[in-house]
Design an enzyme around this catalytic site. Structure first.
Site, PDB file in Angstrom:
ATOM      1  N   THR A 109       0.797  -1.327  -0.079  1.00 31.78           N
ATOM      2  CA  THR A 109       0.180   0.023   0.028  1.00 31.78           C
ATOM      3  C   THR A 109       0.837   1.255  -0.081  1.00 31.78           C
ATOM      4  OG1 THR A 109      -1.820  -1.187   1.141  1.00 31.78           O
ATOM      5  CG2 THR A 109      -1.602   1.353   1.425  1.00 31.78           C
ATOM      6  N   ARG A 120     -14.043  -7.447  -1.752  1.00 26.47           N
ATOM      7  CA  ARG A 120     -13.528  -6.912  -0.388  1.00 26.47           C
ATOM      8  C   ARG A 120     -12.997  -5.430  -0.306  1.00 26.47           C
ATOM      9  NH1 ARG A 120      -8.327  -4.951   1.457  1.00 26.47           N
ATOM     10  NH2 ARG A 120      -8.219  -5.597   3.893  1.00 26.47           N
ATOM     11  N   VAL A 121     -13.217  -4.714   0.578  1.00 24.07           N
ATOM     12  CA  VAL A 121     -12.743  -3.480   0.900  1.00 24.07           C
ATOM     13  C   VAL A 121     -11.887  -3.376   1.932  1.00 24.07           C
ATOM     14  CG1 VAL A 121     -13.236  -0.849   0.878  1.00 24.07           C
ATOM     15  CG2 VAL A 121     -14.471  -2.238  -0.743  1.00 24.07           C
ATOM     16  N   ASP A 178      -9.215  -1.024   4.727  1.00 25.40           N
ATOM     17  CA  ASP A 178      -9.265   0.203   5.655  1.00 25.40           C
ATOM     18  C   ASP A 178      -8.785   1.734   4.786  1.00 25.40           C
ATOM     19  OD1 ASP A 178      -6.577  -0.793   5.505  1.00 25.40           O
ATOM     20  OD2 ASP A 178      -5.883   0.675   6.851  1.00 25.40           O
ATOM     21  N   THR A 180      -1.036   1.529   6.833  1.00 29.25           N
ATOM     22  CA  THR A 180      -0.830   0.228   5.955  1.00 29.25           C
ATOM     23  C   THR A 180      -0.868  -1.054   7.016  1.00 29.25           C
ATOM     24  OG1 THR A 180       0.811  -0.873   4.667  1.00 29.25           O
ATOM     25  CG2 THR A 180       1.562   0.780   6.151  1.00 29.25           C
ATOM     26  N   GLY A 181      -1.536  -2.068   6.475  1.00 31.44           N
ATOM     27  CA  GLY A 181      -1.494  -3.285   7.299  1.00 31.44           C
ATOM     28  C   GLY A 181      -2.716  -3.979   6.947  1.00 31.44           C
ATOM     29  N   GLN A 182      -2.827  -5.110   8.025  1.00 29.96           N
ATOM     30  CA  GLN A 182      -4.174  -5.822   7.749  1.00 29.96           C
ATOM     31  C   GLN A 182      -5.210  -4.929   7.994  1.00 29.96           C
ATOM     32  OE1 GLN A 182      -2.539  -8.555  10.708  1.00 29.96           O
ATOM     33  NE2 GLN A 182      -3.163 -10.306   9.286  1.00 29.96           N
TER      34      GLN A 182
HETATM   35  N1  ASP Z   1      -3.997  -1.700   4.429  1.00 30.62           N
HETATM   36  C1  ASP Z   1      -4.407  -2.613   3.205  1.00 30.62           C
HETATM   37  C2  ASP Z   1      -5.704  -3.257   3.124  1.00 30.62           C
HETATM   38  O1  ASP Z   1      -6.205  -3.908   4.136  1.00 30.62           O
HETATM   39  C3  ASP Z   1      -3.396  -3.337   2.923  1.00 30.62           C
HETATM   40  C4  ASP Z   1      -1.784  -2.978   3.222  1.00 30.62           C
HETATM   41  O2  ASP Z   1      -1.558  -1.900   3.665  1.00 30.62           O
HETATM   42  O3  ASP Z   1      -0.862  -3.566   2.729  1.00 30.62           O
HETATM   43  O4  ASP Z   1      -6.131  -3.219   2.134  1.00 30.62           O
END
Ligand code: ASP
Length: 288
Positions: free
Chosen positions: A157, A185-186, A188, A207-209
């Protein structure tokens, strides 16, 4: 005047792999953003320009480097927020356009809405005259091409946060989302207050899950900690991230505040990131 800029290219990079190419490009983009701010550009214009460049390079899991969902379709998310009047624009599950962040900005500037999704977002982007992908197989160069588990962290991201010389704050984030994600799927990223936020106090890009960032409302929580708790930016970011991690999530964020302080904490293995400020600070890193 105190300007500050931070960029990220995603949390969770893999140890043992070289990120020299990504870091060199991040430094180039950061330099251009620093020059824009030095010349008095608005934070909003700078963060959109930065994210646009990171989308176009194909090195991250956003824009050109995005991966397809489990059905082989490229569904992308992005958001931008202008801290001055808390204006915001976002797209979720956008198919067929090169720059989701441009689409998000157009939603903010040209519609009475904040978030457009799917077919509606696509029709709007077309009517706004945004550049289309054409043949997806010819356009996309997925930054991650190895086999992946459904929902695996994309570590790609991209995001930008800035404080300009007039004291205005803005944040922008763009992503292909989690790897091999379910159709529809959407995450954050396009949810204002979860993955992206800017007001008169802070600007944040996460950025992350995404599922965990949504459940902890991480980006807005940082502002609340500053506003109601009187916390410093660093403490607010650490607290919000720790709350997210406690739920089982993984990731990081970049943030600036009204004084020009910058924070780039993460609880994942690493996070591609860059910081530039008016004091001459200029750094790009992936791990500690
Ligand atoms: N936060 C992003 C999502 O869940 C993925 C990511 O940051 O790698 O869509």
């Amino acid at each position: 005047m105190a300007w500050a800029l931070a960029l990220h290219g995603g949390a969770g990079p893999a140890r043992g792999r070289s990120y020299d190419r990504e870091e060199a490009h991040l430094a180039e983009v950061l330099r251009r953003g620093a020059d824009m701010l030095e010349e008095g550009a608005a934070a909003l214009d700078v963060v959109v320009a930065m994210v646009g460049e990171l989308e176009a390079c194909g090195f991250h899991v956003a824009g050109r480097g995005a991966s397809a969902n489990a059905d082989g379709i490229y569904e992308l998310d992005a958001a931008v927020m202008d801290g001055v009047k808390r204006r915001a624009g976002a797209v979720g599950g956008l198919v067929g356009f090169r720059s989701p962040i441009q689409a998000a900005r157009a939603v903010m500037d040209q519609t009475p809405h904040v978030l457009l999704i799917g077919a509606g977002a696509q029709a709007f982007a077309k009517s706004a005259g945004l550049e289309e992908v054409g043949d997806p197989a010819a356009y996309y160069t997925p930054a991650v091409s190895r086999p992946v588990e459904p929902g695996e962290l994309a570590h790609g991201t991209v995001g930008a946060v800035a404080r300009d010389t007039a004291g205005r704050l803005a944040a922008a984030t763009s992503t292909g989302g989690l790897l091999n994600k379910m159709p529809g799927r959407v995450g954050d990223t396009p949810l204002i207050g979860a993955g992206t936020w800017a007001d008169e106090r802070v600007a944040v890009s996460c950025t992350g899950q995404g599922e965990y960032f949504m459940r902890a409302a991480v980006a807005a929580d940082i502002s609340a900690r500053v506003r109601y708790g009187g916390q410093t930016l660093a403490a607010a970011c650490a607290g919000a991230l720790a709350d997210m991690e406690t739920q089982g999530g993984d990731g990081g964020l970049i943030a600036v505040d009204a004084m020009g302080n910058v924070a780039t904490p993460y609880v994942s293995e690493g996070m591609k990131r860059g910081i530039a400020t008016h004091t001459g600070r200029f750094e790009v890193k992936t791990f500690r």
